[in-house]
Motif scaffolding. Sequence first.
Motif, mmCIF file in Angstrom:
data_model
loop_
_atom_site.group_PDB
_atom_site.id
_atom_site.type_symbol
_atom_site.label_atom_id
_atom_site.label_comp_id
_atom_site.label_asym_id
_atom_site.label_seq_id
_atom_site.Cartn_x
_atom_site.Cartn_y
_atom_site.Cartn_z
ATOM 1 N N GLU A 48 -4.595 -6.195 -13.173
ATOM 2 C CA GLU A 48 -5.539 -7.278 -12.914
ATOM 3 C C GLU A 48 -6.353 -6.969 -11.669
ATOM 4 O O GLU A 48 -5.821 -6.461 -10.682
ATOM 5 N N ASN A 49 -7.635 -7.274 -11.731
ATOM 6 C CA ASN A 49 -8.532 -7.097 -10.598
ATOM 7 C C ASN A 49 -9.274 -8.407 -10.338
ATOM 8 O O ASN A 49 -10.488 -8.479 -10.431
ATOM 9 N N LEU A 69 -9.932 -5.666 -3.858
ATOM 10 C CA LEU A 69 -9.978 -4.271 -4.290
ATOM 11 C C LEU A 69 -8.711 -3.543 -3.838
ATOM 12 O O LEU A 69 -8.100 -2.803 -4.607
ATOM 13 N N GLU A 70 -8.323 -3.761 -2.599
ATOM 14 C CA GLU A 70 -7.136 -3.089 -2.050
ATOM 15 C C GLU A 70 -5.891 -3.414 -2.870
ATOM 16 O O GLU A 70 -5.065 -2.553 -3.115
ATOM 17 N N ASN A 71 -5.789 -4.657 -3.300
ATOM 18 C CA ASN A 71 -4.643 -5.080 -4.093
ATOM 19 C C ASN A 71 -4.602 -4.338 -5.431
ATOM 20 O O ASN A 71 -3.543 -3.853 -5.851
ATOM 21 N N ALA A 72 -5.737 -4.235 -6.095
ATOM 22 C CA ALA A 72 -5.802 -3.531 -7.380
ATOM 23 C C ALA A 72 -5.463 -2.050 -7.194
ATOM 24 O O ALA A 72 -4.693 -1.480 -7.970
ATOM 25 N N VAL A 73 -6.019 -1.426 -6.158
ATOM 26 C CA VAL A 73 -5.759 -0.004 -5.908
ATOM 27 C C VAL A 73 -4.289 0.213 -5.590
ATOM 28 O O VAL A 73 -3.670 1.158 -6.098
ATOM 29 N N ASP A 74 -3.698 -0.656 -4.781
ATOM 30 C CA ASP A 74 -2.273 -0.530 -4.454
ATOM 31 C C ASP A 74 -1.399 -0.645 -5.702
ATOM 32 O O ASP A 74 -0.424 0.094 -5.859
ATOM 33 N N LYS A 75 -1.754 -1.562 -6.606
ATOM 34 C CA LYS A 75 -0.998 -1.707 -7.858
ATOM 35 C C LYS A 75 -1.083 -0.418 -8.673
ATOM 36 O O LYS A 75 -0.100 0.016 -9.276
ATOM 37 N N ILE A 76 -2.254 0.195 -8.694
ATOM 38 C CA ILE A 76 -2.430 1.433 -9.466
ATOM 39 C C ILE A 76 -1.660 2.582 -8.826
ATOM 40 O O ILE A 76 -1.032 3.376 -9.527
ATOM 41 N N ILE A 77 -1.668 2.657 -7.510
ATOM 42 C CA ILE A 77 -0.906 3.712 -6.830
ATOM 43 C C ILE A 77 0.574 3.573 -7.142
ATOM 44 O O ILE A 77 1.249 4.566 -7.454
ATOM 45 N N THR A 78 1.088 2.354 -7.109
ATOM 46 C CA THR A 78 2.495 2.125 -7.466
ATOM 47 C C THR A 78 2.759 2.553 -8.906
ATOM 48 O O THR A 78 3.750 3.226 -9.199
ATOM 49 N N LEU A 79 1.867 2.177 -9.792
ATOM 50 C CA LEU A 79 1.991 2.549 -11.203
ATOM 51 C C LEU A 79 1.987 4.070 -11.360
ATOM 52 O O LEU A 79 2.830 4.635 -12.066
ATOM 53 N N VAL A 80 1.048 4.745 -10.717
ATOM 54 C CA VAL A 80 0.930 6.203 -10.832
ATOM 55 C C VAL A 80 2.202 6.881 -10.297
ATOM 56 O O VAL A 80 2.692 7.840 -10.898
ATOM 57 N N LYS A 81 2.734 6.361 -9.201
ATOM 58 C CA LYS A 81 3.989 6.922 -8.662
ATOM 59 C C LYS A 81 5.131 6.753 -9.665
ATOM 60 O O LYS A 81 5.946 7.647 -9.833
ATOM 61 N N ASN A 82 5.160 5.593 -10.335
ATOM 62 C CA ASN A 82 6.208 5.364 -11.334
ATOM 63 C C ASN A 82 6.078 6.300 -12.527
ATOM 64 O O ASN A 82 7.069 6.716 -13.106
ATOM 65 N N VAL A 83 4.836 6.627 -12.897
ATOM 66 C CA VAL A 83 4.597 7.490 -14.053
ATOM 67 C C VAL A 83 4.799 8.965 -13.704
ATOM 68 O O VAL A 83 5.449 9.707 -14.431
ATOM 69 N N TYR A 84 4.233 9.378 -12.583
ATOM 70 C CA TYR A 84 4.194 10.808 -12.244
ATOM 71 C C TYR A 84 5.172 11.237 -11.156
ATOM 72 O O TYR A 84 5.335 12.433 -10.930
#
Length: 178
Positions: free
Chosen positions: A150-151, A155-170
């Motif tokens: 969700e955005n 902006l910072e909140n959305a980017v932080d959520k994606i960074i957490t997601l990317v860390k979980n995936v990769y």
Amino acid sequence: MLVDMKIAFIGMMGCGKSTIGEELHKKINLKYIDIDEYIERNENKKITDIFNEKGEGYFRKIENNTIVELSNKDNIILSTGGGIIKNKDNINILKNKNFIIIFIERSIDKIAESIKSENRPLIKDNIDKLYSIYNEREKLYKDYSDYIIENNDSLENAVDKIITLVKNVYGEIENKME
């Protein structure tokens, strides 16, 4: 051996794909490409002019060819155009090339408040078309995405959520940076 990170953002025009992509690029140091900007550079024309001169069908063909080309790149973030989901082949290409597909979801009212309709060929004559486009595409965005972010706030909140997601995936991102 390092894992190849491939991220593609899908979602409505004005949902924040490009802005989030640029910020994510700065934080995790992956190559970032906005597909619409890439097409504009290659065609030497604005998307609006491509639509006006050659039609949406021509644009969608260029868009598909661009996705084929860019999907072969490693360690990349792609921001796609809002209509990418109109051709399921686009999604299949990304999935077959191991992209994680993230739907950037933003309230349609927030999009309508912030979008400049004159720069958007599908709604330039009538901003209300934005709502019908959203109703037509929302299910496809959800069906084709691997994750939804969700955005609706910062902006910072959305980017932080994606960074957490990317860390979980990769796994740890630092090991994947260029």
